[in-house]
Design a protein around this motif. Structure first.
Motif, short mmCIF file in Angstrom:
data_model
loop_
_atom_site.label_atom_id
_atom_site.label_comp_id
_atom_site.label_asym_id
_atom_site.label_seq_id
_atom_site.Cartn_x
_atom_site.Cartn_y
_atom_site.Cartn_z
N ILE A 162 80.78 53.30 -62.11
CA ILE A 162 81.68 52.32 -62.75
C ILE A 162 81.93 52.73 -64.21
O ILE A 162 83.07 52.69 -64.69
CB ILE A 162 81.06 50.90 -62.67
CG1 ILE A 162 81.03 50.46 -61.21
CG2 ILE A 162 81.85 49.92 -63.53
CD1 ILE A 162 80.30 49.15 -60.98
N ILE A 163 80.87 53.14 -64.89
CA ILE A 163 81.03 53.57 -66.28
C ILE A 163 82.02 54.73 -66.37
O ILE A 163 82.93 54.75 -67.20
CB ILE A 163 79.67 54.00 -66.88
CG1 ILE A 163 78.76 52.79 -67.03
CG2 ILE A 163 79.87 54.70 -68.23
CD1 ILE A 163 77.38 53.14 -67.53
N LEU A 219 85.20 55.76 -69.14
CA LEU A 219 85.45 57.07 -69.72
C LEU A 219 86.70 57.77 -69.21
O LEU A 219 87.37 58.45 -69.96
CB LEU A 219 84.22 57.97 -69.51
CG LEU A 219 82.98 57.43 -70.22
CD1 LEU A 219 81.75 58.21 -69.83
CD2 LEU A 219 83.17 57.48 -71.73
N ARG A 220 87.01 57.61 -67.91
CA ARG A 220 88.15 58.37 -67.40
C ARG A 220 89.46 58.02 -68.11
O ARG A 220 90.27 58.91 -68.37
CB ARG A 220 88.30 58.20 -65.89
CG ARG A 220 89.13 59.33 -65.31
CD ARG A 220 89.33 59.24 -63.83
NE ARG A 220 88.08 59.28 -63.10
CZ ARG A 220 88.03 59.13 -61.77
NH1 ARG A 220 89.13 58.94 -61.09
NH2 ARG A 220 86.88 59.17 -61.16
N PRO A 221 89.68 56.74 -68.47
CA PRO A 221 90.93 56.45 -69.19
C PRO A 221 91.02 57.14 -70.54
O PRO A 221 92.10 57.21 -71.12
CB PRO A 221 90.88 54.92 -69.37
CG PRO A 221 89.90 54.43 -68.38
CD PRO A 221 88.92 55.53 -68.17
N VAL A 227 84.06 65.87 -60.00
CA VAL A 227 82.88 66.47 -60.61
C VAL A 227 82.26 65.49 -61.61
O VAL A 227 81.05 65.28 -61.63
CB VAL A 227 83.25 67.80 -61.30
CG1 VAL A 227 82.13 68.29 -62.18
CG2 VAL A 227 83.59 68.84 -60.24
N ASN A 228 83.11 64.87 -62.42
CA ASN A 228 82.61 63.88 -63.38
C ASN A 228 81.89 62.75 -62.66
O ASN A 228 80.82 62.31 -63.06
CB ASN A 228 83.76 63.29 -64.19
CG ASN A 228 84.10 64.15 -65.39
OD1 ASN A 228 83.28 64.94 -65.83
ND2 ASN A 228 85.30 64.01 -65.90
N GLN A 229 82.52 62.28 -61.59
CA GLN A 229 81.90 61.21 -60.81
C GLN A 229 80.53 61.64 -60.32
O GLN A 229 79.56 60.90 -60.42
CB GLN A 229 82.76 60.91 -59.58
CG GLN A 229 83.74 59.81 -59.79
CD GLN A 229 84.64 59.67 -58.57
OE1 GLN A 229 84.58 60.44 -57.61
NE2 GLN A 229 85.48 58.66 -58.60
N VAL A 285 88.60 51.57 -78.90
CA VAL A 285 88.63 52.98 -78.54
C VAL A 285 89.72 53.22 -77.50
O VAL A 285 90.43 54.22 -77.53
CB VAL A 285 87.25 53.39 -78.00
CG1 VAL A 285 87.34 54.73 -77.30
CG2 VAL A 285 86.25 53.46 -79.13
N ARG A 286 89.87 52.26 -76.59
CA ARG A 286 90.83 52.44 -75.51
C ARG A 286 92.26 52.23 -76.00
O ARG A 286 93.16 52.98 -75.66
CB ARG A 286 90.49 51.44 -74.39
CG ARG A 286 91.44 51.39 -73.24
CD ARG A 286 91.21 52.55 -72.29
NE ARG A 286 92.08 52.46 -71.14
CZ ARG A 286 93.34 52.89 -71.14
NH1 ARG A 286 93.83 53.44 -72.23
NH2 ARG A 286 94.07 52.79 -70.06
#
Lengths: 245, 607
Positions: free
Chosen positions: B78-79, B84-86, B188-190, B596-597
């Motif tokens: 979820i994190i 982070l992905r956005p 990969v990140n996941q 940040v977003r």
């Protein structure tokens, strides 16, 4: 502008920007099925960005990129690779801490036919016999020429319909330059179309079927390689002072 | 009496626990060049999931481990997906700040759900100890060692023999080239976030069982220890992280054996600072690896600052100055005094982090140095409080700069880690240096502020005093930014290599920035000490550092007016809406994430 029916890859009216700066101006390039097409140009002419556009690493602001009739715009790089385009990136970009064998096999990442992949690995070792003794070695420990062989083997492992290459002869010794050109020709004769970006015009025109000359983001000259070779403008711009050693 | 063998066993067991955290950090750093400050929060969540499973669901031990691993992995996913992905195409500072925000949100949620009181987490294993040579070993020790070894083996097999594992390694070495092989980098990140979270969560559960206690303070400690172990082993180096962890466990265990428990963390942070200074790439990374990548340039969101006319600023200042003449409540003045004090800290941090590009996570240490200096000067040497505060500012400028100087050769994330560690070291020295700082008892009976012999006791006088000090500091800083020196600071922030090529000495300018910043923070801490009349080693903690960071990001990094606006907003708004104290940190975390977003340049824009 529609692309000619026989074109495997067609860029039409591509405009690309980095922030405010425009990199490509109505760029149109066709790569015919089974041909070697070369994009010539000096530094900062937008050559490498053209490669990035094809691979989906950079998105154009407008224009169309079609591969085998289907648009590549909006696809991610992995999706484009799965369509059958492999790449030999600038400066090789091997996975330095992985072994040569692992690097070559990474090229087959999109494939799931294990047995055929194993056969292809053997095929690569006949095509690039030198790599046979290097399989267990760290890729980062190879010489530049050997790394170029690995990068080409890696690209072929996905059984691509087309390979895009960014300056495949850059930084290689003359011996390896000839070898690489021979290999590109051999790959092409196996039915793989090749789009290569080069600074070294004389070498590229040696093996290419067609060529385009890019200058500050615009195509200034294009045509069959044989004709361009004798074109005085090419000779003045590229073949005179910058003839590679 | 414990034997050396016991300390060794303890060190290796604790090291195993750290390794589970550090390996996850190394995987994430390898793939996305990000230090995941939320790793400790997942460890905390894992411990509480374990507690629910054991105490309420009565799961048997193997099932408990599986439940914790799976649930933690889901949190990690979820994190990655929503936190982070956005931010993938955002400025380099964004993911770092996001993980800090996420960690605060998670920690506070755990605290709100389970209360801050410690809980007992039974170990589910028989409490027996076996004699081994001169020491003893229990079933839980063996379990932890077993989990550590099994995880290492599974991870090895995953990375070496699976397709996804190859993709992880390839992405870590060359992200673009991996994509050109058809690797889906998001997957990969996941994968690495899921694995890191599962390992971290299980680690938290095991620690809870080991000490038979869990509480929310575990989170930050785990992040810090994991980061220390990872950096010691070489950022992104998975086997290095394991060895770094075992080394850290042993150093701590032997250190505690020699000097006592309260020194435990001091060893960890000293080890970190020594490694960062002597071998910033870690102990096991050979020189051929690229040095820590520059995070300058696009590190801070570029923007044009909002132009506020001069008359409006003076008008606002005058408005706040005459405010006490109107019938406002004591409570409003008190709140604004806090805002002015935080504003001074914000000025300090916005200079160091925004103008100079050194994102300090240990800024509360500067407050503490100023506060202790001022308090001790006035108590033991009878220095008038007004002078003592200036003494605090000077001490903070001098000592703070000296302490932070080892980190001058570092860049980007590494500066944040180093300053975080240096901040912790200051707090630990205050705790342990009892002859001067009175240790855990703290300093009480600090005299109130005074100026030219007049005591400033009424809220109105303290209000005017702190407002005036802040305005003077802000004016000085505004002048500084417009000067040649300010331009040099920004040049170094934007491209330190180019700045060096033009003959700027990085160390000298970084020192100057920390001297100015340290002075403002020290003054703020000094005033706070006299205002509170009691301080201890926890008065100025990491939460204050993060609050200050949120303030300056809210206002716009480097923006003088922004730092003050940010302080008033973050101190004032929760008061205005009567938000209970326990929700505040949660809100700060959420504010940080939203900024940040959606507005990384802050309200008033970066300068």
């Amino acid at each position: 502008m529609t692309s000619a029916p026989e074109a495997l890859l067609a860029l039409s009216d591509v405009n690309t920007f980095y922030g405010q700066a425009q990199v490509h101006f109505d760029l149109s390039i066709n790569v015919a099925r089974g041909h070697i097409v070369c994009l010539l140009g000096g530094n900062a002419s937008g050559k490498s960005t053209t490669m990035k556009i094809i691979l989906g690493l950079v998105k154009p602001r407008s224009g169309e990129v079609r591969f085998d009739g289907a648009s590549l715009i909006g696809l991610s790089t992995p999706q484009i690779v799965r369509r059958g385009i492999a790449s030999v990136p600038e400066a090789r970009r091997l996975f330095a801490d992985m072994s040569v064998r692992e690097n070559i096999l990474m090229g087959a990442f999109v494939r799931n036919d294990r047995d055929a992949v194993a056969q292809d690995l053997d095929r690569m070792l006949t095509l690039f016999p030198k790599l046979g003794q290097r399989l267990a070695q760290r890729a980062g420990s190879l010489s530049g020429g050997e790394q170029q062989m690995v990068a080409m083997a890696r690209a072929l492992m996905s059984r691509p319909r087309m390979i895009v290459m960014d300056e495949p002869t850059m930084g290689l010794s003359p011996l390896y330059v000839d070898r690489v050109l021979e290999l590109i020709r051999a790959i092409n004769q196996d039915g793989v179309s090749v789009f290569m970006v080069e600074q070294n015009a004389s070498l590229a025109l040696e093996i290419a079927h067609e060529a385009y000359v890019l200058q500050t983001g615009k195509i200034v000259l294009s045509g069959p390689a044989r004709a361009l070779k004798d074109d005085p403008r090419i000779r003045d711009a590229y073949l005179g002072g910058s003839e590679a050693a | 009496m414990s034997s050396w063998l016991d300390h060794t066993i303890n060190g290796l067991i604790v090291g195993n626990v750290y390794a589970l955290v550090a390996v996850g950090l190394a995987l994430i750093f390898g793939v996305s060049r990000l230090i995941n400050f939320a790793q400790g929060s997942i460890y905390l969540v894992g411990a509480y999931i374990g507690w629910i499973a054991v105490v309420h669901l009565h799961t048997p031990l193997p099932l408990t481990i599986v439940v914790v691993a799976v649930a933690s992995a889901i949190v990690g996913l979820i994190i990655e997906r929503f936190g982070l992905r956005p931010l993938q195409n955002s400025v380099r500072i964004a993911p770092l700040l996001a993980t800090i925000g996420i960690s605060f949100v998670l920690d506070q949620l755990v605290m709100l759900i389970f209360s801050p009181n410690p809980r007992a987490l039974p170990s589910q294993l028989p409490d027996v100890r076996f004699q081994v040579g001169g020491g003893t070993i229990g079933p839980l020790d063996l379990l932890i060692a077993g989990v550590g070894l099994t995880s290492a083996l599974l991870l090895f097999v995953f990375l070496r023999y699976t397709k996804l594992g190859w993709a992880v390694r390839a992405t870590a070495q060359d992200r673009d080239a991996a994509m050109q092989m058809g690797v889906d980098v998001n997957r990969v990140n996941q994968a690495v976030f899921g694995i890191a979270a599962a390992l971290g969560g299980v680690s938290g559960m095991l620690v809870g069982m080991y000490y038979n206690q869990i509480d929310t303070a575990m989170s930050l400690q785990a992040t810090l220890k994991g980061v220390v172990a990872e950096v010691v082993g070489g950022a992104g180096n998975v086997p290095g992280a394991v060895i770094g962890s075992l080394l850290l466990g042993l150093v701590e265990s032997y250190g505690v054996a020699v000097l006592g428990t309260s020194y435990r963390n001091l060893f960890a942070f000293l080890l970190l600072v020594v490694v960062l200074v002597l071998r910033p790439n870690g102990l096991f990374t050979s020189a051929r690896q690229a040095p820590p990548e520059p995070l300058t340039g696009t590190f801070i969101a570029p923007s044009r600052p909002v132009n506020i006319p001069r008359w409006a600023l003076w008008g606002a200042t005058a408005g706040f100055a005459v405010l006490p003449l109107f019938p406002v409540s004591f409570y409003v003045l008190q709140t604004l005094i806090n805002a002015w004090l935080l504003g001074m800290l914000g000025l300090s941090l916005t200079l160091v982090a925004g103008t100079m590009g050194q994102v300090s996570l240990g800024h509360a240490a500067l407050l503490a140095i100023g506060a202790y200096t001022s308090a001790l000067l006035s108590l033991t040497l009878d220095v008038p409080a007004g002078l003592a505060v200036i003494g605090g500012g000077l001490m903070s400028a001098a000592l703070g700069t000296l302490l932070i100087s080892p980190s001058f050769r570092l860049r980007g994330h590494y500066v944040s880690i180093a300053t975080l560690a240096i901040g912790e070291i200051v707090a630990l020295v205050i705790l342990n240096w009892e002859s001067v700082t009175r240790g855990p008892i703290g300093i009480s009976g600090i005299p109130p502020l005074s100026l030219f012999g007049y005591d400033l006791i009424s809220p109105t006088s303290v209000y005017w005093f702190s407002l005036a000090v802040m305005v003077v500091l802000a004016l000085l800083q505004g002048r500084l930014l417009g000067s040649h020196l300010g331009r040099s600071f920004r040049a170094i922030r934007d491209d330190d290599i180019a700045a060096r090529a033009y003959g700027l000495s990085l160390n000298r300018y970084k020192s100057l920035a920390f001297i100015f910043g340290g002075f403002a923070a020290g003054i703020s801490g000094g005033i706070a000490a006299h205002l509170y009349s009691y301080i201890n080693h926890e008065t100025f903690n990491t939460q204050q550092s993060i609050l200050a960071l949120t303030v300056v990001i809210l206002g716009g990094l480097g923006n003088v007016v922004g730092a003050i606006v940010g302080s008033v907003a973050l101190v004032g708004l929760p008061e205005m809406f009567r938000i209970a104290a326990e929700y505040r940190i949660l809100i700060y975390g959420i504010v940080l994430l939203l900024l940040v977003r959606f507005r990384p340049q802050g309200l008033l824009g970066t300068v």
